[in-house]
Write an enzyme that holds these catalytic residues in place. Structure first.
Site, PDB file in Angstrom:
ATOM      1  N   THR A   2       0.840  -1.206   0.000  1.00  0.00           N
ATOM      2  CA  THR A   2       0.000   0.000   0.000  1.00  0.00           C
ATOM      3  C   THR A   2       0.872   1.252   0.000  1.00  0.00           C
ATOM      4  O   THR A   2       0.633   2.195  -0.764  1.00  0.00           O
ATOM      5  CB  THR A   2      -0.916  -0.007   1.246  1.00  0.00           C
ATOM      6  OG1 THR A   2      -1.683  -1.208   1.228  1.00  0.00           O
ATOM      7  CG2 THR A   2      -1.839   1.197   1.271  1.00  0.00           C
ATOM      8  N   HIS A  10       4.867  -9.909   2.695  1.00  0.00           N
ATOM      9  CA  HIS A  10       3.979 -10.932   3.275  1.00  0.00           C
ATOM     10  C   HIS A  10       3.220 -11.743   2.238  1.00  0.00           C
ATOM     11  O   HIS A  10       2.496 -12.679   2.585  1.00  0.00           O
ATOM     12  CB  HIS A  10       3.030 -10.322   4.317  1.00  0.00           C
ATOM     13  CG  HIS A  10       1.890  -9.518   3.784  1.00  0.00           C
ATOM     14  ND1 HIS A  10       0.613 -10.004   3.739  1.00  0.00           N
ATOM     15  CD2 HIS A  10       1.821  -8.253   3.305  1.00  0.00           C
ATOM     16  CE1 HIS A  10      -0.199  -9.064   3.254  1.00  0.00           C
ATOM     17  NE2 HIS A  10       0.517  -7.990   2.987  1.00  0.00           N
ATOM     18  N   THR A  39      13.563   5.480  10.874  1.00  0.00           N
ATOM     19  CA  THR A  39      14.548   4.433  11.196  1.00  0.00           C
ATOM     20  C   THR A  39      14.135   3.114  10.550  1.00  0.00           C
ATOM     21  O   THR A  39      12.983   2.685  10.663  1.00  0.00           O
ATOM     22  CB  THR A  39      14.659   4.276  12.733  1.00  0.00           C
ATOM     23  OG1 THR A  39      14.975   5.551  13.260  1.00  0.00           O
ATOM     24  CG2 THR A  39      15.718   3.264  13.119  1.00  0.00           C
ATOM     25  N   CYS A  71      -9.118  -7.354   1.732  1.00  0.00           N
ATOM     26  CA  CYS A  71      -9.456  -5.985   2.127  1.00  0.00           C
ATOM     27  C   CYS A  71     -10.917  -5.677   1.847  1.00  0.00           C
ATOM     28  O   CYS A  71     -11.516  -4.862   2.519  1.00  0.00           O
ATOM     29  CB  CYS A  71      -8.602  -4.990   1.354  1.00  0.00           C
ATOM     30  SG  CYS A  71      -6.902  -5.470   1.315  1.00  0.00           S
TER      31      CYS A  71
HETATM   32  N1  PLP Z   1      -1.596  -4.538  -4.131  1.00  0.00           N
HETATM   33  C1  PLP Z   1      -2.090  -5.765  -4.310  1.00  0.00           C
HETATM   34  C2  PLP Z   1      -2.311  -6.271  -5.699  1.00  0.00           C
HETATM   35  C3  PLP Z   1      -2.406  -6.559  -3.211  1.00  0.00           C
HETATM   36  O1  PLP Z   1      -2.911  -7.775  -3.396  1.00  0.00           O
HETATM   37  C4  PLP Z   1      -2.192  -6.045  -1.912  1.00  0.00           C
HETATM   38  C5  PLP Z   1      -2.578  -6.835  -0.709  1.00  0.00           C
HETATM   39  O2  PLP Z   1      -3.526  -7.586  -0.728  1.00  0.00           O
HETATM   40  C6  PLP Z   1      -1.639  -4.755  -1.785  1.00  0.00           C
HETATM   41  C7  PLP Z   1      -1.354  -4.037  -2.919  1.00  0.00           C
HETATM   42  C8  PLP Z   1      -1.377  -4.164  -0.442  1.00  0.00           C
HETATM   43  O3  PLP Z   1      -0.200  -4.697   0.100  1.00  0.00           O
HETATM   44  P1  PLP Z   1       0.108  -4.552   1.672  1.00  0.00           P
HETATM   45  O4  PLP Z   1      -0.845  -5.448   2.363  1.00  0.00           O
HETATM   46  O5  PLP Z   1       1.522  -4.988   1.802  1.00  0.00           O
HETATM   47  O6  PLP Z   1      -0.066  -3.113   2.000  1.00  0.00           O
END
Ligand code: PLP
Length: 388
Positions: free
Chosen positions: A70, A199, A235, A323
């Site tokens: 993100t 992750h 940091t 999400c």
């Molecule tokens: N972009 C995509 C295509 C994702 O699948 C995700 C997480 O599901 C993200 C961005 C967001 O990543 P993060 O959870 O590391 O912020």
């Protein structure tokens, strides 16, 4: 439990955890300090940077550590928009981006930028000719994801990259779902910026990276002590960086073997369900999809009920992206591929990982069949078409 939700997150690989351990208690130094504890932390950080760079064919100095996908997406998109606002105000993206891109573009729309959301048609893939038609002399950024997190479709990134380069337009891709799963090379893809997140590839949560091609200038979003070329001050999360680096190293070593193994499981699962469950369909493209992605829909079924039913049988799956799966609205991705709301609500995503086995797949097929049959018996919408 049989875990089949790797696109939401993946377990940390034990080797990644082992590599991270020393950096919490013993090797806790701040990488900006001059004494040996700090120098060791910096060394570990630079080693992590080299491991990330190596996996995606970048130079070490082109990797910026962030807090995840993100944040990488936000730095790339807003950083370009704010930097180039005097040159133009037009951004091109797709209709099926993750909220980290989609919501960022919508935010910029409110701030006076114009955004074109390219359609993806039934198979979930953008047409390069649509992109070419959308470009204007005000276009400053193209941001199209490498592969979709819900339906797994892989976009024609290198073709788009060539066009962007010819026209001198910055090109960002969200590769959070592809890095570690399929080959990703920033030169071959012709991208200026690329987001990734630990992750999703057996690394820890809360750490990711943004590839920024040498020469690309971005406006920083946060200000502080100048870390990470001033683009992500604060940091550094050394343990996280070590974990991300190790995850990249493992992915690079095992990628083609893992991808082959997981693609085989994916195809068994798709064929097994489609052949045994009436009125079941695959969402997305049959082959231009991530090796681990299965997204199915079932007539007259609520995806949420199906997920809970499978949970009671020890199988973790999801309705859409993690999400958005708590929202009641249908997935914007499934709507963008032309599904009716009711069908979008009847979809199930299973995303596989290297620890899944053939036995897991067999059990999943059996459990899905039973769950769909049970739920359909309770559904006023289900009206069985007799076998002919
Ligand atoms: N972009 C995509 C295509 C994702 O699948 C995700 C997480 O599901 C993200 C961005 C967001 O990543 P993060 O959870 O590391 O912020």
């Amino acid at each position: 439990m049989i875990y089949m939700d790797h696109s939401a997150t993946s377990p940390v690989d034990p080797a990644v955890f082992e590599a991270m351990k020393p950096y919490f208690v013993d090797e806790f130094g701040n990488a900006s300090t001059l004494y040996s504890l700090g120098r060791d932390a910096r060394k570990a950080m630079e080693n992590g940077r080299a491991q990330v760079a190596s996996l995606i064919g970048a130079k070490n100095e082109e990797i910026i550590f962030t807090a995840g996908g993100t944040e990488s997406d936000n730095i790339a998109i807003k950083g370009t928009a704010y930097r180039l606002k005097d040159k133009g105000n037009h951004i091109i993206t797709s209709a099926i981006e993750h909220p980290a891109v989609d919501e960022t573009c919508k935010y910029l729309e409110k701030k006076g930028f114009e955004v074109t959301f390219l359609p993806v048609y039934q198979e979930g893939i953008v047409k390069v000719s649509d992109l070419e038609d959308a470009i204007t002399d005000k276009t400053i950024l193209i941001t199209i994801m490498h592969a979709n997190n819900e339906i797994g479709t892989i976009q024609p990134i290198s073709e788009i990259g060539k066009i962007a380069r010819e026209k001198g337009i910055y090109f960002h891709t969200d590769a959070v779902q592809t890095v570690g799963k399929i080959p990703v090379n920033v030169e071959e893809l012709s991208v200026d910026m690329l987001s990734l997140s630990a992750h999703k590839l057996y690394g820890p949560k809360g750490i990711g990276a943004l590839y920024v091609k040498k020469g690309v200038r971005l406006e920083p979003l946060i200000h502080g002590g100048g870390h990470e070329k001033g683009l992500r001050p604060g940091t550094e999360n050394i343990a996280g960086i070590v974990g991300l680096g190790k995850a990249c190293e493992l992915a690079q070593k095992d990628l083609s073997e893992d991808a082959k193994y997981i693609t085989d499981l994916r195809d068994k699962l798709i064929d097994g369900v489609l052949n045994s469950v009436k009125e079941s369909y695959l969402n997305g493209h049959r082959t231009k999809r991530l090796p681990n992605n299965v997204n199915l829909r079932f007539t007259s079924i609520e995806g949420e009920s199906l997920v809970l039913h499978l949970d009671s049988k020890g199988i973790a799956a999801s309705t859409g992206s993690a999400c958005s799966s708590k929202k009641l609205e249908p997935s914007h991705v499934l709507m963008a591929i032309g599904l009716e709301e009711v069908d979008a609500h009847g979809s199930l995503r299973l995303t596989l990982g290297k620890e899944n086995t053939k036995e897991d797949i067999e059990l999943a097929i059996k459990s899905i069949k039973e769950a769909v049959e049970t739920l359909r018996k309770l559904s006023p919408l289900w009206c069985e078409v007799p076998d002919t």
